[in-house]
Scaffold this motif. Structure first.
Motif: not given
Length: 453
Positions: A386, A413, A431-434, A436
């Motif tokens: 990750r 995130g 964590d850029k994926q988390q 929003d």
């Protein structure tokens, strides 16, 4: 890397280098010089050399468990003091038993994992591999310098003087720690006991594959350095006193190739591919040695390829580990990994000695190649790590730090907040994926300005 990261990386790499310099200088001379001690036998001389690694392996995990709960810098100071005291005990000893005790005390300062965890704290995620590469380079350089200086210093000050030098190295390492900024870590704190924390780390499949990797890497390295000197003498015609000038160019060449690989792995998120390619490079290097060890230039080519792959792995392993380990157990994971490293070195030294007794060079290299192939097969199960990103912020003067960091951590995130109060700098690991839109709005409101994520 920014100025703070460069300074911290230099200081923490210097701690590693000074410790390793003191450790490595003993290795090329003690098998001969150790015979001067009372009650010395070959077995006890070997124990005096190896007990350092054994106590390191046993105590890495306790130190790392403490480092996830308490400030890392005082633990590093304690470890370096033990290292220095152990050197002094060995220096004042007249019997081989005193040297063994001194070496065991020195090894009890098992803070390698704590140093790496502190380096992870004070560097941004995007710069982690570069910092780890510099640390790996410092270890490699200390190895070459130590093998060159050890025999010369022993001729000047004797073996007891060499132990005093290790004490001096430990004390100098403490001074370099003042260059590292004071940090406070904030993250989602999951309350659990020491045993449960260790179990959590040991249950993670990818972390275990990384532990196997560092074990195999240092087993192969140590076995090779036990096994290859006689071949450099016999097949390359290079005397033992000149081996340092062989290793240094190979190390520098390997770094020339290793750094672009590390940048590729981090910038383009190709860490798994580079990692597996490095293991494959080690295998190819060993295969070259199986079939071409009798030729001076083929022997050096095989060693060069091994060094290139080794330095790539040495930089990628800690970086990958810091990405995969749970935030609240980062030092613990690094402690298990460091134990694997020292156990690998212990078994590698033993294996290298056994290979020397075979009197069949091709079979010896084949055994090492087989170990590397098994390692590669195990590593295929690794998933891409990750990737977190880091935001650098100025610490607000008008807010309570604990409340402010708690509000940051409440945002989806955001994984960790590392505060360096003396520099008024904050690293926020995200964590850029988390993240929003709601999280971005919350973060913008909290900071009073929009942050690009």
């Amino acid at each position: 890397m920014n100025a703070l990261e460069r300074r911290s990386t230099f200081a923490l790499s210097s701690i590693f280098a000074l410790r390793m310099l003191g450790l490595f200088m003993i290795i090329p001379v003690f098998s001969v010089a150790g015979q001067s001690y009372q009650y010395a036998t070959p077995a006890l001389i070997g124990l005096a050399v190896g007990v350092y690694g054994l106590s390191q392996a046993l105590l890495q995990i306790p130190f790392s468990l403490w480092a996830d709960r308490f400030s890392r810098k005082p633990l590093i100071v304690l470890g370096l003091l033990l290292f220095a005291i152990g050197g002094a005990v060995a220096a004042m000893s007249e019997t081989i038993y005193g040297v063994i005790i001194g070496r065991a005390i020195a090894g009890a300062g098992a803070v390698s994992a704590v140093v790496m965890a502190l380096l992870a704290d004070v560097t941004r995620e995007e710069q982690r591999s570069k910092a780890m590469a510099m640390m790996g380079m410092s270890i490699g350089l200390s190895f070459v310098v130590a093998f060159s200086l050890g025999p010369w210093l022993t001729s000047l000050v004797g073996i007891s003087g060499l132990f005093w030098v290790t004490t001096l190295m430990g004390l100098l390492a403490i001074l370099t720690l003042f260059l590292v900024p004071k940090t406070t870590r904030h993250h989602q704190n999951f309350k659990q006991g020491y045993l449960n924390q260790l179990k959590q780390v040991l249950k993670m499949g990818d972390l275990n594959r990384l532990h196997v990797s560092v074990f195999a890497l240092h087993l192969l390295l140590t076995a090779m350095f036990v096994y290859v000197p006689s071949q450099l003498i016999e097949f390359a015609g290079i005397p033992l006193s000149k081996h340092g000038i062989v290793y240094l160019p190979l190390l520098l060449i390997s770094l020339f190739f290793a750094f672009p690989s590390i940048i590729l792995a981090e910038k383009y998120r190709k860490m798994r591919g580079i990692f597996l390619t490095a293991i494959f490079g080690i295998i190819i290097g060993l295969l070259i040695l199986i079939f071409g060890y009798e030729s001076k230039y083929i022997l050096l080519t095989g060693l060069g390829l091994f060094f290139i792959a080794f330095n790539v792995m040495e930089a990628l392993l800690p970086s990958w580990l810091s990405k995969s380990a749970p935030i609240q157990s980062k030092a613990t994971a690094m402690g298990v990994n460091a134990s694997g490293q020292f156990l690998g070195a212990f078994f590698g030294g033993t294996l290298g000695g056994q290979l020397l007794m075979l009197n069949n060079t091709a079979i010896g290299w084949s055994v090492l190649a087989a170990i590397a192939i098994i390692w590669l097969l195990i590593s295929f199960g690794l998933a891409q790590p990750r990737y977190l990103s880091s935001i650098v912020l100025h610490l607000p003067e008008d807010k309570q730090t604990d409340d402010w960091t708690s509000q940051l951590l409440a945002i989806r995130g955001i994984e960790e907040v590392v505060v360096m109060p003396e520099q008024q700098v904050v690293y926020v690991k995200v964590d850029k994926q988390q993240i929003d839109d709601a999280a971005r709005q919350h973060l913008t409101h909290l900071l009073g300005k929009e942050v690009a994520i």
